[in-house]
Design a protein around this motif. Structure first.
Motif, PDB file in Angstrom:
ATOM      1  N   UNK A 143       0.902  -1.130   0.308  1.00  0.00           N
ATOM      2  CA  UNK A 143      -0.394  -0.217  -0.297  1.00  0.00           C
ATOM      3  C   UNK A 143       0.682   0.590  -0.070  1.00  0.00           C
ATOM      4  N   UNK A 144       0.627   2.100  -0.855  1.00  0.00           N
ATOM      5  CA  UNK A 144       1.211   3.319  -1.199  1.00  0.00           C
ATOM      6  C   UNK A 144      -0.113   4.427  -0.862  1.00  0.00           C
TER       7      UNK A 144
ATOM      8  N   UNK B  70      -1.529  -1.498  -4.286  1.00  0.00           N
ATOM      9  CA  UNK B  70      -2.383  -0.240  -3.663  1.00  0.00           C
ATOM     10  C   UNK B  70      -1.996   1.343  -3.655  1.00  0.00           C
ATOM     11  N   UNK B  71      -2.571   2.167  -4.603  1.00  0.00           N
ATOM     12  CA  UNK B  71      -2.825   3.364  -3.996  1.00  0.00           C
ATOM     13  C   UNK B  71      -3.586   4.359  -3.341  1.00  0.00           C
TER      14      UNK B  71
ATOM     15  N   UNK C  22       3.967   8.842   0.164  1.00  0.00           N
ATOM     16  CA  UNK C  22       4.835   9.544  -0.036  1.00  0.00           C
ATOM     17  C   UNK C  22       4.146  11.024  -0.410  1.00  0.00           C
ATOM     18  N   UNK C  23       5.225  12.318   0.158  1.00  0.00           N
ATOM     19  CA  UNK C  23       4.810  13.959   0.586  1.00  0.00           C
ATOM     20  C   UNK C  23       4.902  14.776  -1.138  1.00  0.00           C
TER      21      UNK C  23
ATOM     22  N   UNK D  87       8.776   3.238   5.352  1.00  0.00           N
ATOM     23  CA  UNK D  87       9.821   4.472   4.077  1.00  0.00           C
ATOM     24  C   UNK D  87       9.297   5.545   3.916  1.00  0.00           C
ATOM     25  N   UNK D  88       9.829   6.702   3.222  1.00  0.00           N
ATOM     26  CA  UNK D  88       9.429   7.920   2.561  1.00  0.00           C
ATOM     27  C   UNK D  88       9.990   8.779   1.882  1.00  0.00           C
TER      28      UNK D  88
END
Length: 806
Positions: A413-414, A443-444, A523-524, A542-543
């Motif tokens: 999942x992202x 999955x986003x 992800x920002x 992680x990011x």
């Protein structure tokens, strides 16, 4: 003078009230979060609420009834209920001899109880202030099987679904009486692959009464129905009385006609919405009366020989009795249109449907002739007389008496923070990315802020159907101490430290928004703001944070960023993704370590851009057009003159003022030329209009504010100009190019390397340079780019996958 004094006084009052409310919120938060951090969970405390404290029936009532048995005597029960239903609850407590309950009326007190309760039970959502604690057990029962569309499918409300999602994230158990219910709810709220809780495949507590024949006979005797044939009328509420007076008048007229045609041995019990029920004088009817007061709704419903309803989920429940159901859908087309649709057509139901009172009477006086076995197998397979008993033993005693089902499809999942989805280049870049990523492998989900969407909820419609989204429904929550520390940090724009107190805020805030959610990567993408970079910095995975612009220049010219925030984010995120190699140097200057910087080019959705360009020119409600051509924008585009265009928000870095001045000089020699400026948002829209009016050739300028699809206009122009002082890349350069429109750009960080690589035309970063670019176009020196977009996009996709599939 007196009016001015009154205005000043009113303004002072508003400011005082605002500060008082802010202080009160901080004090309440300090109390609630003190409990969160320091008070031990009470293993015997159960908190329950129904419909955000507005009800006390259905599943929640039946659970409380079960908890009143001797075997649960050690448990303490607290109910969140608004003050206006306390009288109703006390009647129910007396009638059913329920265990002593404690009622809390305010949401703040409810949150304080929740933060120390071992068990939390809700049939809807939970307050946004609540943060789940480790060791708590949360049960969501929902409040009915849905027929009307919910969640993502609801028009005008789809940006507000975060409250329900918040509950789903926090839940250890989600109760579903059927596979249909499980799939429909989880898909509607996009939760099926991201929550860590278990689905409990078991019957609804509220439906257990329909299997109890003894209770049916008991209540028929209590109510004095005798041998009468009892019908229950439970229609769906169609809106507030004030807005739907006509609907209420229609209902009364139909009830009068129905009443006049009923036999003496027939009785109709009407259960209407409280707003409707209070407006109807039941003394005018002979055979129609309201529900008996002081009894649970389904105990009364169970006495019925037939249910009359329309689009209400009550028919899913009453079907367990195997007695007749009639759908009285006199306004079917209008209602379904206004409500936004159904999950499936009414024609798929086995029940007879009627449109008028005469048809209703005919069905009321005829036997049940339809077969409902397959209906029950699909929608009610787990409903049973002991459903409440099994559920309470499973949740409160730890006995595995219900079927547990794990959720998810096994893919990563992202989570992507999308910003406000405003009409700007970042949104364009995001949409291009979402349209091209392979959603079969991962999955986003997009994270959004509900407040930023209130002005234009339709923004969420641009999100592809295979991408989930999760609105954050409230602002940041602080204690008094945290607010003081945060303000201190914010005021010291360049030197303050990211302390443990500040970190605590954002760790708790991430838990508040996403507790229990399974994210493998964050992800920002927006890359802007003060709070959001720090919020996602604390994600336990992680990011990556994106950089879409020259942030050194942003800090200097707009001061819309905070250097401390950016430096902390760039240093502590796993990756800092710049959208152009040009941005590496300024991003390093802000504080990003070179080893963390990666280049991820923005994807250019070539096909979508060309498809949009083929559409008609359309404008939104907030679109404003300033043009002096008698034929309007179509007149400008249909003229035989040269047409120059720029697209970018009305902001200083876009260089609109110097572009207008350069264009004015150009028109001295080439007066048969038009300039079109299109901007999505920005503070300088009115300023831009004033600048244009000061030109000698002001009639040659058209200014358009806020248009979702500018591509049909762009395609019909002869030259695109990027006049910015600084940029990230300037995606509209690519958009213009793929439509065959020649482009030139000022020689600035962002587009510089891109334009050089693909043989684009660069001009001096000045008014003089922009004017020279216009002359160069006339001389045939400005052309389209030499770029293979398929190869470019494949490379950009690989760059993106490299960070989130590692």
């Amino acid at each position: 003078m007196i009016k001015q004094m009154r205005k000043k006084l009113e303004n002072i009052k508003r400011q005082i009230k605002k500060k008082y409310n802010a202080l009160r919120t901080l004090l309440v938060n300090s109390w609630c979060y003190f409990i969160y951090y320091h008070v031990k969970l009470d293993d015997n405390l159960i908190f329950l609420e129904s419909r955000d404290g507005k009800d006390f029936t259905g599943n929640i009532f039946r659970i409380v009834e079960e908890l009143s048995k001797e075997e649960y005597k050690n448990f303490k029960i607290v109910i969140w209920a608004r003050k206006d239903i306390h009288k109703k609850i006390r009647k129910l407590v007396k009638t059913y001899q329920l265990k002593k309950l404690r009622l809390v009326a305010s949401e703040n007190r409810a949150v304080a109880v929740m933060e120390r309760a071992k068990y939390i039970v809700s049939d809807s959502g939970v307050p946004w202030k609540y943060v789940k604690r480790h060791g708590q057990i949360v049960l969501n029962t929902w409040h009915g099987t849905p027929l009307k569309v919910m969640g993502r499918q609801t028009q005008g409300e789809k940006h507000k679904i975060g409250t329900t999602q918040h509950m789903f994230f926090s839940s250890d158990y989600l109760l579903y009486p059927s596979e249909y219910m499980k799939c429909t709810m989880l898909q509607a709220y996009m939760m099926e692959n991201v929550i860590s809780g278990k689905a409990l495949m078991s019957g609804y507590p509220r439906n257990s009464v329909f299997f109890d024949g003894k209770k049916r006979e008991y209540y028929r005797e209590i109510f004095g129905f005798g041998e009468k044939e009892v019908f229950v009328y439970m229609p769906t509420h169609r809106g507030s009385v004030e807005k739907n007076r006509k609907n209420l008048e229609i209902m009364v007229t139909m009830l009068l006609e129905l009443d006049a045609n009923l036999r003496s041995d027939q009785l109709v019990l009407a259960k209407l919405h409280v707003l409707d029920q209070n407006e109807i004088d039941f003394s005018q009817f002979e055979h129609i009366q309201p529900f008996p007061d002081g009894y649970e709704t389904y105990d009364v419903l169970n006495t019925a020989d037939c249910l009359i309803t329309d689009y209400s989920s009550v028919f899913f429940d009453f079907a367990n009795t195997r007695r007749k159901i009639i759908l009285f859908t006199y306004d079917e087309e209008t209602y379904i249109h206004n409500r936004g649709g159904l999950f499936f057509s009414l024609s798929e139901l086995p029940f007879p449907r009627v449109k008028d009172v005469q048809g209703l009477l005919a069905e009321m006086n005829s036997e049940k002739t339809y077969e409902d076995k397959s209906f029950l197998q699909k929608f009610c397979p787990y409903d049973a007389i002991n459903a409440t008993e099994k559920l309470c033993k499973h949740v409160f005693k730890g006995e595995k008496s219900c079927k547990e089902v794990s959720l998810g499809n096994g893919k990563k999942n992202i989570l992507i923070y999308a910003g406000s989805l405003a009409k700007n280049g970042i949104t364009t870049a995001l949409c291009s990315l979402l349209d091209n990523i392979d959603t079969t492998k991962q999955n986003y989900y997009l994270s959004l802020r509900r407040q930023e969407l209130d002005a234009d909820p339709s923004r969420v419609n641009i999100i592809p159907d295979d991408i989930g989204y999760m609105p954050i429904m409230s602002d940041q929550q602080y204690t008094l101490q945290e607010r003081w520390r945060y303000n201190r940090y914010y005021r010291k724009r360049n030197s303050a430290q990211y302390t443990s107190i500040l970190r605590r805020i954002f760790i708790r805030e991430f838990d508040r928004c996403y507790w229990g959610a399974k994210f493998d990567y964050v992800i920002q993408f927006d890359g802007y703001g003060v709070n959001m970079p720090l919020l996602f910095l604390e994600a336990p995975c992680p990011k990556t944070i994106f950089v879409h612009n020259d942030m050194v220049q942003e800090l200097k010219t707009k001061r819309n960023q905070h250097k401390n925030v950016l430096r902390n984010a760039y240093q502590k995120y796993d990756n800092v993704a710049v959208v152009s190699p040009d941005l590496i140097a300024p991003t390093t200057e802000v504080g990003a370590p070179k080893e963390k910087i990666v280049v991820i080019n923005n994807i250019h959705d070539l096909n979508t851009i060309r498809q949009k360009a083929e559409g008609e020119i359309t404008f939104e409600k907030d679109t404003e057009i300033r043009t002096y051509h008698p034929g309007g924008i179509e007149g400008v585009l249909n003229s035989n003159c040269k047409k120059f265009i720029t697209i970018g928000r009305f902001s200083r870095e876009k260089g609109h003022q110097r572009l207008l001045k350069a264009f004015d000089h150009f028109c001295d020699l080439y007066s048969n030329t038009q300039l079109i400026i299109i901007g999505g948002y920005g503070a300088l829209y009115n300023e831009t209009i004033k600048w244009a009016k000061q030109l000698r050739h002001w009639r040659n300028v058209t200014i358009i504010k806020s248009v979702r699809n500018p591509m049909p206009i762009l395609k019909r122009c002869d030259l695109f100009i990027l006049s910015s002082f600084y940029e990230g890349l300037g995606l509209v350069l690519l958009e213009a190019d793929c439509l065959g429109v020649p482009t030139f750009s000022t020689d600035i960080v962002g587009p510089k390397m891109f334009m050089e690589k693909y043989h684009g035309h660069l001009v001096e970063n000045s008014e003089k340079g922009i004017l020279q670019g216009m002359y160069d176009f006339i001389d045939g020196k400005v052309h389209t780019l030499d770029i293979d977009y398929h190869e470019y996009n494949q490379k950009a996709l690989r760059e993106f996958y490299d960070i989130c599939m590692e």
